[in-house]
Design a protein around this motif. Structure first.
Motif, PDB file in Angstrom:
ATOM      1  N   ALA A 182       0.819  -1.205   0.000  1.00  0.00           N
ATOM      2  CA  ALA A 182       0.000   0.000   0.000  1.00  0.00           C
ATOM      3  C   ALA A 182       0.859   1.264   0.000  1.00  0.00           C
ATOM      4  O   ALA A 182       0.647   2.184  -0.801  1.00  0.00           O
ATOM      5  CB  ALA A 182      -0.940  -0.008   1.202  1.00  0.00           C
ATOM      6  N   LEU A 183       1.826   1.321   0.894  1.00  0.00           N
ATOM      7  CA  LEU A 183       2.656   2.520   0.992  1.00  0.00           C
ATOM      8  C   LEU A 183       3.497   2.720  -0.261  1.00  0.00           C
ATOM      9  O   LEU A 183       3.680   3.855  -0.722  1.00  0.00           O
ATOM     10  CB  LEU A 183       3.560   2.428   2.220  1.00  0.00           C
ATOM     11  CG  LEU A 183       2.845   2.529   3.575  1.00  0.00           C
ATOM     12  CD1 LEU A 183       3.821   2.285   4.708  1.00  0.00           C
ATOM     13  CD2 LEU A 183       2.170   3.894   3.734  1.00  0.00           C
ATOM     14  N   ARG A 184       4.002   1.635  -0.841  1.00  0.00           N
ATOM     15  CA  ARG A 184       4.806   1.757  -2.051  1.00  0.00           C
ATOM     16  C   ARG A 184       3.974   2.298  -3.210  1.00  0.00           C
ATOM     17  O   ARG A 184       4.429   3.177  -3.965  1.00  0.00           O
ATOM     18  CB  ARG A 184       5.405   0.399  -2.401  1.00  0.00           C
ATOM     19  CG  ARG A 184       6.078   0.328  -3.763  1.00  0.00           C
ATOM     20  CD  ARG A 184       7.174   1.363  -3.909  1.00  0.00           C
ATOM     21  NE  ARG A 184       8.314   1.082  -3.063  1.00  0.00           N
ATOM     22  CZ  ARG A 184       9.408   1.845  -3.014  1.00  0.00           C
ATOM     23  NH1 ARG A 184       9.475   2.950  -3.749  1.00  0.00           N
ATOM     24  NH2 ARG A 184      10.405   1.542  -2.219  1.00  0.00           N
ATOM     25  N   ALA A 210       2.238   7.093  -6.602  1.00  0.00           N
ATOM     26  CA  ALA A 210       1.170   7.985  -7.071  1.00  0.00           C
ATOM     27  C   ALA A 210       1.408   9.433  -6.674  1.00  0.00           C
ATOM     28  O   ALA A 210       1.042  10.350  -7.404  1.00  0.00           O
ATOM     29  CB  ALA A 210      -0.184   7.501  -6.521  1.00  0.00           C
ATOM     30  N   GLY A 211       2.016   9.689  -5.513  1.00  0.00           N
ATOM     31  CA  GLY A 211       2.225  11.059  -5.067  1.00  0.00           C
ATOM     32  C   GLY A 211       1.085  11.551  -4.199  1.00  0.00           C
ATOM     33  O   GLY A 211       0.106  10.840  -3.949  1.00  0.00           O
ATOM     34  N   CYS A 239      -4.206   0.271  -5.100  1.00  0.00           N
ATOM     35  CA  CYS A 239      -3.677  -0.601  -4.053  1.00  0.00           C
ATOM     36  C   CYS A 239      -4.788  -1.439  -3.431  1.00  0.00           C
ATOM     37  O   CYS A 239      -4.637  -2.646  -3.229  1.00  0.00           O
ATOM     38  CB  CYS A 239      -2.995   0.246  -2.988  1.00  0.00           C
ATOM     39  SG  CYS A 239      -2.602  -0.652  -1.488  1.00  0.00           S
ATOM     40  N   THR A 240      -5.928  -0.817  -3.143  1.00  0.00           N
ATOM     41  CA  THR A 240      -7.041  -1.531  -2.520  1.00  0.00           C
ATOM     42  C   THR A 240      -7.602  -2.585  -3.449  1.00  0.00           C
ATOM     43  O   THR A 240      -7.943  -3.697  -3.016  1.00  0.00           O
ATOM     44  CB  THR A 240      -8.137  -0.533  -2.120  1.00  0.00           C
ATOM     45  OG1 THR A 240      -7.576   0.500  -1.302  1.00  0.00           O
ATOM     46  CG2 THR A 240      -9.240  -1.224  -1.345  1.00  0.00           C
ATOM     47  N   GLU A 296       6.671   6.499   6.916  1.00  0.00           N
ATOM     48  CA  GLU A 296       5.963   5.277   7.314  1.00  0.00           C
ATOM     49  C   GLU A 296       6.565   4.060   6.613  1.00  0.00           C
ATOM     50  O   GLU A 296       6.674   2.972   7.198  1.00  0.00           O
ATOM     51  CB  GLU A 296       4.478   5.389   6.980  1.00  0.00           C
ATOM     52  CG  GLU A 296       3.704   6.358   7.858  1.00  0.00           C
ATOM     53  CD  GLU A 296       3.622   5.884   9.303  1.00  0.00           C
ATOM     54  OE1 GLU A 296       3.532   4.652   9.514  1.00  0.00           O
ATOM     55  OE2 GLU A 296       3.664   6.725  10.210  1.00  0.00           O
ATOM     56  N   TYR A 297       6.958   4.245   5.361  1.00  0.00           N
ATOM     57  CA  TYR A 297       7.558   3.135   4.624  1.00  0.00           C
ATOM     58  C   TYR A 297       8.936   2.795   5.193  1.00  0.00           C
ATOM     59  O   TYR A 297       9.305   1.622   5.289  1.00  0.00           O
ATOM     60  CB  TYR A 297       7.662   3.493   3.141  1.00  0.00           C
ATOM     61  CG  TYR A 297       8.126   2.346   2.274  1.00  0.00           C
ATOM     62  CD1 TYR A 297       7.239   1.380   1.842  1.00  0.00           C
ATOM     63  CD2 TYR A 297       9.464   2.235   1.901  1.00  0.00           C
ATOM     64  CE1 TYR A 297       7.654   0.324   1.053  1.00  0.00           C
ATOM     65  CE2 TYR A 297       9.894   1.178   1.109  1.00  0.00           C
ATOM     66  CZ  TYR A 297       8.986   0.226   0.690  1.00  0.00           C
ATOM     67  OH  TYR A 297       9.414  -0.825  -0.087  1.00  0.00           O
ATOM     68  N   ILE A 298       9.688   3.823   5.563  1.00  0.00           N
ATOM     69  CA  ILE A 298      11.019   3.592   6.131  1.00  0.00           C
ATOM     70  C   ILE A 298      10.913   2.804   7.437  1.00  0.00           C
ATOM     71  O   ILE A 298      11.771   1.961   7.757  1.00  0.00           O
ATOM     72  CB  ILE A 298      11.750   4.924   6.355  1.00  0.00           C
ATOM     73  CG1 ILE A 298      12.046   5.594   5.016  1.00  0.00           C
ATOM     74  CG2 ILE A 298      13.036   4.719   7.141  1.00  0.00           C
ATOM     75  CD1 ILE A 298      12.945   4.794   4.104  1.00  0.00           C
ATOM     76  N   LYS A 299       9.849   3.055   8.223  1.00  0.00           N
ATOM     77  CA  LYS A 299       9.677   2.353   9.492  1.00  0.00           C
ATOM     78  C   LYS A 299       9.540   0.840   9.299  1.00  0.00           C
ATOM     79  O   LYS A 299       9.816   0.061  10.220  1.00  0.00           O
ATOM     80  CB  LYS A 299       8.443   2.888  10.222  1.00  0.00           C
ATOM     81  CG  LYS A 299       8.602   4.301  10.750  1.00  0.00           C
ATOM     82  CD  LYS A 299       7.325   4.752  11.439  1.00  0.00           C
ATOM     83  CE  LYS A 299       7.440   6.186  11.945  1.00  0.00           C
ATOM     84  NZ  LYS A 299       6.189   6.652  12.586  1.00  0.00           N
ATOM     85  N   LEU A 300       9.088   0.430   8.115  1.00  0.00           N
ATOM     86  CA  LEU A 300       8.940  -1.001   7.867  1.00  0.00           C
ATOM     87  C   LEU A 300      10.292  -1.704   7.773  1.00  0.00           C
ATOM     88  O   LEU A 300      10.366  -2.927   7.950  1.00  0.00           O
ATOM     89  CB  LEU A 300       8.152  -1.233   6.565  1.00  0.00           C
ATOM     90  CG  LEU A 300       6.694  -0.810   6.558  1.00  0.00           C
ATOM     91  CD1 LEU A 300       6.090  -1.026   5.180  1.00  0.00           C
ATOM     92  CD2 LEU A 300       5.891  -1.567   7.602  1.00  0.00           C
ATOM     93  N   GLY A 301      11.340  -0.934   7.492  1.00  0.00           N
ATOM     94  CA  GLY A 301      12.669  -1.529   7.370  1.00  0.00           C
ATOM     95  C   GLY A 301      12.820  -2.263   6.052  1.00  0.00           C
ATOM     96  O   GLY A 301      11.927  -2.262   5.194  1.00  0.00           O
TER      97      GLY A 301
END
Length: 595
Positions: A109-111, A116-117, A130-131, A330-335
């Motif tokens: 989802a985050l990717r 999309a921006g 994504c959904t 938020e995406y970075i937090k996923l590691g």
């Protein structure tokens, strides 16, 4: 049998229908089995529509009424509650449990949103894509529950940034006005600084999102446009979940109900499988996705697509840049992508490929490698891969430390180095047992209608419609089920209408797929009210939309869905399912039923 019925004559009432009154009709050969079956069907339908008891509990009504009335033996009814699609669903839920446990859905989802921006139009389209993708494999309800918190975090960022912008604008306007007043030496009458000044609490004090929500009627949103963006994004997620569920047989429970009932009623058909359904429904989903996005954009954001959908960095505002940064954080937090995510992704791709290549039709499938034909179905693949998830360790081979779900700070590290990808508890948390029983109740009703002759009797009553062309019959069926499903659950609506539409098609001598497939798809378009389906209720609970918004937007989506489904069944559905001819498998079913 008469004594058994009288023994149960104790004044039992079911939604105003008195079982005790039936014993007078249960004398030898006095009450046709068609009437008994119709009574059971009506009682179950009343329970489903009224929801006086849970849907799963109401689905058990045929389990005790059919044996009491002599329509089916108890063992025969019990066999209807566990079918091939039950195993198919269990395997898919195993994969869904792994996707959710290891946060693969959040990474996807985050990717996609990052691609999309943060422009409003592109943001909505990104979340919708994504959904739709997730809803192809997970249930509509689970997908909405997974994606909506991510969307809410983005909306909070938009709102909080808008409040900060408003505060800065208000302070700038105040300083400018005071400076002009001092120069002009006015008599102390200060002009209105800004229509948003009620968002500021002081010259140097900001306002958090939680404080905004505690304000006045419109204090939750800095501007009306922000409110429109929240409405548009929220509704787009529930509509996208519905659209995505149309694409695969396992995408929603109504597709499973149709597939099993159709294969039970027409065992010689061999035309409905994962591949043929995907080929037919995927273009429908793409067209509906684009038209729904245009409709929501026009309704809430206006017609300025160039401004809201531009990908140029020069056109990005401060708020949009901050929102993109929030999504990126938020995406970075996923590691980095973890080993369990890789395994889940490989299983996801492998399951899809095996489904497609089992019996593609235009070339021999992998089932041709086996000597006996017809023994392997999509459920075989689903259960096999789902079972392997209980065996494969979640820890990378030869690694020192076990991995926990990415971004899940609350999860405790499992000391067991051989802990599997999923546990039985993970499976149980997602397995919709109510839907399984509900689907089984539908199979039981269909079996009773077939054995008792009720479906044949219904078909004879529908003979006056024989003068209508097939497309008109299909259109009436689509409009009817899409209207009923706004007030009743989708599985219950389809379970009631499938036997009727099958009998109607056989009576009118048209391909049953001509009416059954469009009706199955249109039953998912209960999108006008919060009670229409669970995704609607989830989105409505976030408080961004009102019922009037859902009715207005949902009516357009409903109309788009019916028109696109009619276009599909009249164009590429004709050669795919050979709809111009009345098939041999339906003729064989009519002959068997008449006996």
């Amino acid at each position: 049998m008469i004594s058994n019925v009288r023994k149960y004559n104790t004044g039992i009432h079911v939604e105003g229908l008195d079982l005790g009154k039936l014993h007078c009709c249960m004398k030898a050969q006095s009450l046709p089995y068609e009437a008994c079956c119709a009574y059971v069907l009506i009682v179950t339908a009343v329970y489903w529509v009224s929801e006086a008891v849970p849907l799963g509990a109401a689905a058990l009504v045929p389990a005790f009424l059919y044996p009491l009335f002599g329509v089916l033996k108890s063992s025969e009814v019990a066999a209807e509650y566990c079918k091939d699609t039950t195993l198919l669903l269990m395997g898919v839920i195993c994969l869904a449990a792994s996707i959710e446990k290891w946060n693969l859905h959040k990474r996807i989802a985050l990717r996609m949103v990052m691609i999309a921006g943060a422009k409003p139009g592109m943001l909505v389209l990104g979340f919708m894509c994504c959904t739709v993708f997730l809803s192809m494999w997970l249930s509509n309800t689970s997908t909405t529950a997974m994606v909506m918190p991510i969307a809410e975090a983005v909306l909070q960022q938009l709102i909080s940034t808008g409040v900060a912008d408003t505060q800065e604008d208000s302070e700038t306007a105040s300083k400018t006005s005071l400076g002009q007043l001092s120069l002009k030496q006015t008599n102390g009458h200060l002009p209105s600084v800004s229509r948003h000044t009620h968002y500021t609490q002081g010259p140097n004090q900001g306002l958090s999102f939680s404080e905004v929500r505690k304000g006045g009627k419109n204090s939750r949103y800095p501007t009306k446009r922000d409110h429109m963006i929240c409405k548009c994004l929220s509704l787009s997620i529930t509509y996208a979940a519905t659209i995505g569920g149309l694409i695969t047989i396992t995408g929603t429970s109504t597709n499973l109900i149709f597939a099993e009932q159709f294969n039970n009623r027409y065992p010689d058909a061999k035309v409905i499988n994962f591949g043929t359904w995907f080929i037919f429904s995927f273009p429908i989903a793409i067209i509906m996705l684009l038209l729904t996005w245009v409709w929501l954009h026009f309704l809430f954001l206006g017609c300025n697509f160039r401004e809201t959908c531009s990908l140029s960095k020069k056109r990005k505002t401060r708020r949009e840049m901050l929102s993109e940064r929030k999504i990126h954080d938020e995406y970075i937090k996923l590691g980095p992508i973890s080993y369990p995510e890789v395994v889940t992704g490989v299983f996801f791709i492998l399951m899809t490929l095996l489904w497609f290549t089992r019996e593609p039709g235009f070339v021999p499938g992998w089932t041709s490698l086996f000597e006996k034909k017809g023994y392997r179905t999509d459920a075989t693949v689903s259960v096999l891969l789902g079972f392997l998830l209980f065996l494969i360790p979640a820890r990378r081979p030869f690694s020192r430390a076990p991995r926990t779900p990415a971004g899940d700070s609350s999860a405790e590290r499992d000391p067991d180095p051989m802990a599997p990808m999923i546990t039985w508890k993970d499976f149980q948390n997602l397995m919709p047992w109510e839907i399984v029983i509900l689907v089984g109740g539908g199979y039981a009703l269909a079996a009773g209608c077939k054995v008792s002759g009720l479906s044949v009797w219904i078909g004879r009553q529908l003979e006056p419609m024989s003068g209508l062309p097939p497309w008109m019959v299909t259109l009436l069926a689509c409009l009817l089920v899409s209207a009923v499903t706004e007030f009743a659950s989708n599985p219950a609506t389809l379970t009631v209408f499938l036997p009727i539409l099958s009998a109607l098609s056989e009576t009118l001598q048209i391909n049953p797929l001509h009416t059954l497939i469009p009706a199955t798809m249109c039953v998912s378009f209960g999108v006008m009210l919060p009670v229409g389906n669970p995704p609607n209720a989830i989105v409505f609970s976030y408080g961004h939309v009102q019922i009037s918004d859902m009715v207005k937007a949902g009516f357009g989506v409903n109309l788009i869905g019916v028109l696109v489904v009619m276009l599909a069944i009249m164009t590429w559905g004709v050669p795919l399912f050979n709809l111009t001819q009345y098939p041999d498998w339906a003729i064989a079913r009519n002959f068997t039923g008449s006996l």
